[in-house]
Enzyme design. Structure first.
Site, short mmCIF file in Angstrom:
data_model
loop_
_atom_site.label_atom_id
_atom_site.label_comp_id
_atom_site.label_asym_id
_atom_site.label_seq_id
_atom_site.Cartn_x
_atom_site.Cartn_y
_atom_site.Cartn_z
N GLU A 71 -8.43 -27.84 -73.22
CA GLU A 71 -8.63 -27.03 -72.00
C GLU A 71 -9.57 -25.92 -72.44
O GLU A 71 -9.16 -25.02 -73.17
CB GLU A 71 -7.32 -26.38 -71.54
CG GLU A 71 -6.14 -27.30 -71.43
CD GLU A 71 -6.10 -28.03 -70.10
OE1 GLU A 71 -6.88 -27.65 -69.21
OE2 GLU A 71 -5.32 -28.97 -69.99
N CYS A 113 -10.02 -18.30 -67.97
CA CYS A 113 -10.86 -19.50 -68.14
C CYS A 113 -11.48 -19.93 -66.82
O CYS A 113 -12.62 -20.36 -66.78
CB CYS A 113 -10.05 -20.62 -68.75
SG CYS A 113 -8.51 -20.92 -67.88
N GLU A 145 -20.36 -18.55 -70.27
CA GLU A 145 -19.07 -17.95 -69.99
C GLU A 145 -19.04 -16.58 -70.66
O GLU A 145 -19.17 -16.48 -71.88
CB GLU A 145 -17.94 -18.82 -70.56
CG GLU A 145 -16.59 -18.26 -70.23
CD GLU A 145 -15.45 -19.03 -70.89
OE1 GLU A 145 -15.56 -19.35 -72.09
OE2 GLU A 145 -14.46 -19.28 -70.20
P1 NAP Z 1 -10.89 -19.70 -79.43
O1 NAP Z 1 -11.64 -18.78 -80.30
O2 NAP Z 1 -11.43 -21.06 -79.19
O3 NAP Z 1 -9.43 -19.79 -80.06
C1 NAP Z 1 -8.41 -20.56 -79.50
C2 NAP Z 1 -7.38 -20.87 -80.56
O4 NAP Z 1 -7.99 -21.72 -81.54
C3 NAP Z 1 -6.86 -19.65 -81.31
O5 NAP Z 1 -5.52 -19.85 -81.63
C4 NAP Z 1 -7.73 -19.66 -82.55
O6 NAP Z 1 -7.21 -18.95 -83.64
C5 NAP Z 1 -7.81 -21.13 -82.83
N1 NAP Z 1 -8.91 -21.50 -83.71
C6 NAP Z 1 -10.08 -20.85 -83.92
N2 NAP Z 1 -10.82 -21.52 -84.84
C7 NAP Z 1 -10.11 -22.59 -85.22
C8 NAP Z 1 -10.33 -23.66 -86.13
N3 NAP Z 1 -11.46 -23.75 -86.85
N4 NAP Z 1 -9.37 -24.59 -86.28
C9 NAP Z 1 -8.24 -24.52 -85.57
N5 NAP Z 1 -7.95 -23.54 -84.70
C10 NAP Z 1 -8.89 -22.58 -84.51
O7 NAP Z 1 -10.66 -19.08 -77.99
P2 NAP Z 1 -10.15 -17.61 -77.67
O8 NAP Z 1 -11.25 -16.69 -78.02
O9 NAP Z 1 -8.82 -17.37 -78.29
O10 NAP Z 1 -9.92 -17.72 -76.08
C11 NAP Z 1 -10.95 -17.66 -75.15
C12 NAP Z 1 -11.41 -19.07 -74.72
O11 NAP Z 1 -10.29 -19.82 -74.25
C13 NAP Z 1 -12.36 -19.00 -73.56
O12 NAP Z 1 -13.45 -19.86 -73.79
C14 NAP Z 1 -11.53 -19.47 -72.38
O13 NAP Z 1 -12.25 -20.01 -71.34
C15 NAP Z 1 -10.63 -20.46 -73.01
N6 NAP Z 1 -9.43 -20.69 -72.17
C16 NAP Z 1 -9.30 -21.86 -71.46
C17 NAP Z 1 -8.19 -22.08 -70.62
C18 NAP Z 1 -8.04 -23.35 -69.82
O14 NAP Z 1 -6.96 -23.62 -69.32
N7 NAP Z 1 -9.07 -24.16 -69.64
C19 NAP Z 1 -7.20 -21.11 -70.56
C20 NAP Z 1 -7.34 -19.94 -71.29
C21 NAP Z 1 -8.46 -19.74 -72.10
P3 NAP Z 1 -7.79 -17.45 -83.96
O15 NAP Z 1 -6.96 -16.54 -83.20
O16 NAP Z 1 -7.69 -17.25 -85.39
O17 NAP Z 1 -9.23 -17.42 -83.47
#
Ligand code: NAP
Ligand code: MG
Length: 503
Positions: free
Chosen positions: A271, A305, A405
């Site tokens: 997602e 999101c 985004e």
């Molecule tokens: P993110 O940087 O992609 O991180 C999401 C999760 O993945 C965090 O727990 C992060 O840990 C982990 N992660 C990062 N790098 C990783 C790796 N190499 N291997 C495994 N896990 C890893 O996203 P975010 O900044 O937390 O959240 C914002 C994004 O989420 C936006 O793009 C938003 O649109 C999206 N979102 C989508 C939805 C939906 O339902 N479609 C809902 C909410 C949010 P860390 O904390 O260490 O980075």
């Protein structure tokens, strides 16, 4: 664990925040624990810049211990082979306990992420409870099948849990995003290892403790805090994890698929982000459209999101819409102290996100869009991570601010000729998460719903949803569906059993 009453005022929330004993440990195999290697990282309150606590930073070693416990529990059948209604009882108790601990959840997600306590109590916690309940109630309504085969054989299809599921979630709705996935994953009988975002690890641990209190057996639901590149990657690459349920950004969603391909071909559902269009046509109910468009982009500081960040307005109503939109925003959204129940908008989650959003605002100006509102810090809050509701007008679809985004309180208005023009712009995006159309013409609304490339479509509303409605995207917004019965299917698999009848 005893729950607390909900504080009634800003002063009471601050007193709770100051006196709360913040848990810094993780929860693995039924017990709180520190990281095996002893690492820690600071959790910082974005509203104050102060360190709340030094959290245990899990690594591959902790992930491996959690996965082993999860597999052991799965094989022993302490959860996976419980009678469905026994799992239902535990999950319904779990939902009740989450509701009873609303004050703690609101506190934890607010101090770690900057989310308003009013938002937590009004939306995140009740929605989490509803989604766990929905999944629990569905447990014994999920059916296998008997297929119409050769009369000399009986063939049936079992629907079974996957085994060990890793959940990796973002910081923008910390406990809610976890619950959207925990509900179906646990309901189907899987064991779960949850890796929350680093910024927001505390509410995940509270969820795991409450699941245990509800009667969930040890090992079935563990939480490993830590960084994505370390703990997250170890989980997604683990050879004994059967699925990763991921919510987060597009690049990290892509990594999930790569890690699966380079390890054990585990299932992956994603997602990811969006750049969701709100298409406002001249024949709409303008009052309702304005109100919803404002909420669509500014709620949760725009860190949503499915934020309706591309606001497309038919030319004939463009100027009137704009004026009303700016007026309503001023009345509805002013950044402030997230622990004040009167506040509707908090700070950005951290310095990095604040810089990202500010750099997009600078880019919008540079590319020649008109800054019609906001663009910086609100008066008196210049030192913090706050950004006022911001709106660019006279933008073009090929501008960076209209394509990327931003994940902050920045809306972009694009004038359109008619619905077809709006649809064309809407579908020109790499994303496809949410979309809305505002019109009184029923045929036009249905044509839009049919043709827009988006996982979710709203007609004359924005964000409305409940646990029955699939949540997820198309294109680079991801391939999974949270909530709804389909989510239970995505945390299970079929097994085909062919019996030779003889005779
Ligand atoms: P993110 O940087 O992609 O991180 C999401 C999760 O993945 C965090 O727990 C992060 O840990 C982990 N992660 C990062 N790098 C990783 C790796 N190499 N291997 C495994 N896990 C890893 O996203 P975010 O900044 O937390 O959240 C914002 C994004 O989420 C936006 O793009 C938003 O649109 C999206 N979102 C989508 C939805 C939906 O339902 N479609 C809902 C909410 C949010 P860390 O904390 O260490 O980075
Ligand atoms: Mg991140």
């Amino acid at each position: 664990m005893t729950s607390r009453p909900i504080p009634a005022s800003k002063t009471e929330w601050h007193a709770l925040a100051a006196s709360h004993a913040y848990e810094t440990r993780m929860f693995i195999d039924g017990a709180l624990c520190d990281a095996a290697a002893g690492g820690r990282y600071d959790s910082v309150n974005p509203a104050t810049g102060q360190v709340i606590a030094a959290m245990a930073a899990g690594t591959a070693e902790d992930v491996d211990r959690a996965v082993k416990a999860a597999r052991r529990a799965f094989r022993e059948g302490v959860w996976s082979r419980l009678p469905p209604r026994a799992r239902m009882d535990v999950l319904l108790r779990f939902a009740d306990l989450i509701g009873a601990h609303a004050a703690e959840f609101a506190l934890l997600d607010s101090v770690e992420m900057g989310k308003t306590v009013s938002g937590m109590l009004g939306f995140d916690v009740p929605s989490a409870v509803a989604n766990i309940r929905f999944a629990a109630e569905a447990i014994d309504k999920i059916e296998g099948a008997v297929t119409n085969t050769d009369p000399g054989a009986l063939h049936y299809v079992l629907r079974q849990p996957l085994g060990v599921v890793g959940l990796i979630v973002p910081w923008n709705y910390p406990m809610l995003m976890a619950c959207w996935k925990l509900g179906p994953a646990l309901a189907m009988g899987n064991s779960v290892v949850l890796k929350p975002a680093q910024q927001t690890g505390m509410s995940a641990v509270l969820l795991a403790r409450l699941f245990a209190e509800a009667g969930g057996p040890a090992g079935v639901f563990s939480v490993v805090n830590g960084s994505g590149s370390d703990a997250g990657q170890a989980l997604a690459r683990h050879m004994d994890v059967d699925k990763i349920g991921f919510t987060g950004s597009v690049p990290v969603g892509g990594l999930m698929m790569r890690y699966a391909g380079e390890s054990n071909l585990k299932h992956v559902t994603t997602e990811c982000g969006g750049k969701s269009p709100q298409i406002i046509l001249a024949d709409c109910d303008l009052d309702r459209a304005v109100e919803n468009a404002v909420h669509g982009i500014y709620s949760n500081q725009g860190e949503v999101c499915a934020a309706g960040s591309r606001i497309m307005v038919e030319r004939s109503i463009h100027d009137e819409f704009l004026q009303r939109f700016i007026d309503r925003t001023a009345a509805l959204y002013q950044p402030g102290d997230p622990l004040d129940p009167a506040t509707s908008m908090g700070p950005m989650v951290d310095g990095r996100q604040h810089r990202t959003v500010c750099s997009y605002i600078a880019k919008g100006r540079e590319e020649g869009a008109h800054l019609a509102m906001g663009g910086g810090a609100p008066e008196g809050l210049e030192d913090g991570l706050y950004i006022s509701p911001t709106l660019f007008t006279e933008a073009r679809n090929d501008m960076t601010i209209a394509a990327h985004e931003i994940f902050g309180p920045v809306g972009v208005v694009l004038p359109i000729r008619d619905m077809e023009h709006g649809l064309e712009l809407a579908n020109s995006s790499i994303f496809g998460l949410g979309a809305s159309v505002w019109t009184r013409d029923l045929g036009r609304a249905h044509r839009f719903a049919r043709d827009v490339e988006s996982g979710m479509v709203w007609v004359n509303t924005y964000f409305d949803r409940d646990a029955t409605a699939p949540w997820g995207g198309v294109k680079q917004s991801g391939n999974g569906r949270d909530k709804c019965l389909e989510a239970l299917h995505q945390y299970s698999q079929t097994k085909s059993v062919w019996i030779h009848l003889g005779g």
